[in-house]
Design an enzyme around this catalytic site. Sequence first.
Site, PDB file in Angstrom:
ATOM      1  N   LYS A  89       0.828  -1.208   0.000  1.00  0.00           N
ATOM      2  CA  LYS A  89       0.000   0.000   0.000  1.00  0.00           C
ATOM      3  C   LYS A  89       0.863   1.260   0.000  1.00  0.00           C
ATOM      4  O   LYS A  89       0.553   2.238  -0.691  1.00  0.00           O
ATOM      5  CB  LYS A  89      -0.914   0.007   1.228  1.00  0.00           C
ATOM      6  CG  LYS A  89      -2.108  -0.915   1.134  1.00  0.00           C
ATOM      7  CD  LYS A  89      -2.995  -0.773   2.368  1.00  0.00           C
ATOM      8  CE  LYS A  89      -4.266  -1.594   2.240  1.00  0.00           C
ATOM      9  NZ  LYS A  89      -5.141  -1.452   3.431  1.00  0.00           N
ATOM     10  N   ASN A  97      -0.654   8.929  -4.319  1.00  0.00           N
ATOM     11  CA  ASN A  97      -1.022  10.162  -3.613  1.00  0.00           C
ATOM     12  C   ASN A  97       0.021  11.256  -3.818  1.00  0.00           C
ATOM     13  O   ASN A  97      -0.324  12.430  -4.011  1.00  0.00           O
ATOM     14  CB  ASN A  97      -1.216   9.885  -2.129  1.00  0.00           C
ATOM     15  CG  ASN A  97      -2.530   9.195  -1.827  1.00  0.00           C
ATOM     16  OD1 ASN A  97      -3.506   9.366  -2.547  1.00  0.00           O
ATOM     17  ND2 ASN A  97      -2.566   8.403  -0.768  1.00  0.00           N
ATOM     18  N   TYR A 143       8.121  -5.649  -1.517  1.00  0.00           N
ATOM     19  CA  TYR A 143       9.002  -4.485  -1.667  1.00  0.00           C
ATOM     20  C   TYR A 143       9.479  -4.345  -3.113  1.00  0.00           C
ATOM     21  O   TYR A 143       9.336  -3.286  -3.730  1.00  0.00           O
ATOM     22  CB  TYR A 143      10.191  -4.625  -0.729  1.00  0.00           C
ATOM     23  CG  TYR A 143      11.132  -3.446  -0.734  1.00  0.00           C
ATOM     24  CD1 TYR A 143      10.742  -2.206  -0.251  1.00  0.00           C
ATOM     25  CD2 TYR A 143      12.440  -3.582  -1.209  1.00  0.00           C
ATOM     26  CE1 TYR A 143      11.609  -1.121  -0.241  1.00  0.00           C
ATOM     27  CE2 TYR A 143      13.317  -2.505  -1.202  1.00  0.00           C
ATOM     28  CZ  TYR A 143      12.900  -1.279  -0.721  1.00  0.00           C
ATOM     29  OH  TYR A 143      13.758  -0.207  -0.714  1.00  0.00           O
TER      30      TYR A 143
END
Length: 326
Positions: A89, A97, A143
């Site tokens: 996330k 964002n 990752y």
Amino acid sequence: MRILITGGAGFVGSHLADRLMLEGHEVTVVDNFFTGRKRNIEHWIGHPNFELINHDVVNSLMIEVDQIYHLACPASPPHYMYNPIKTIKTSSLGTLNMLGLAKRVRARLLLASTSEVYGDPEEHPQKEEYWGHVNPIGPRACYDEGKRVAETMCYAYAKQDKVEVRVARIFNTFGPRMHMNDGRVVSNFILQALQDEPITIFGKGLQTRSFQYVSDLVSGLIALMNSNVSSPVNIGNPEEHTILEFAEIIKSKIGGGSVISHVQAAEDDPQKRKPDITKARSLLNWEPKVPLDVGLEKTIQYFRNELNATKGTFQPNARKQIPGSE
């Protein structure tokens, strides 16, 4: 400039904040303190050019800035594998964002990507044109693939919405302010040697890594941000050592009674890691300056001080080294 650093209370982010503050910029640090620590940047709290925001980049942020250094994401395997969904996330929603913010305020964004996008490479040394050899369902995939998709997002925003992006593929980095329990090769070996514990190596120790000192990385990130280079750039030290050689270097520097101990090799441990930095040298006029010996001396002294300060409270068993960590 007005500069935002996500993950700015972390190991690398705090050193970057120091440099930018000393250059006279207005710096805003955003961190959720999952791995970052307030003590890393507390010396700037109260300064008129500095602001600290406790915020998770998975949630949107409204702020006016000129540049965004997007470093937010756990970078050591024990941390990013502790909650792989959260890691995904952070790399995906967090990057979306920050790219959305960059689009709204017309800021330039630098993504702190990683050499892990190359996986266990079949090309050596690794050039930026290499697409990588990554296990998409392995224990490190949260990752590795998270950073790969973050790069994809950057270039989608650059193409579709004309957002200015910079992508730094960061290779193994060490220095003061590394977390004592982060499980990275450098911190583990130093702490084990300082406490006369066995220095644990996964497998035969013939896998290689290339270590750069944190101040060199910071210089590279700033050079890339302020350049006209929009394609990915390796930021790392091409001086390559086997893990066994590196353990022996640290053992000889610290002395004491530590012995080198071999344990079972770990899954998906990259066998070769060495950056080709031709691009950084030619386009950024950047290359690492700090010799390994000098950087290690500073880092050893830092951990020696940390151990003295936490005597009686530090639990060495809490850290778990996973090879290949940056």
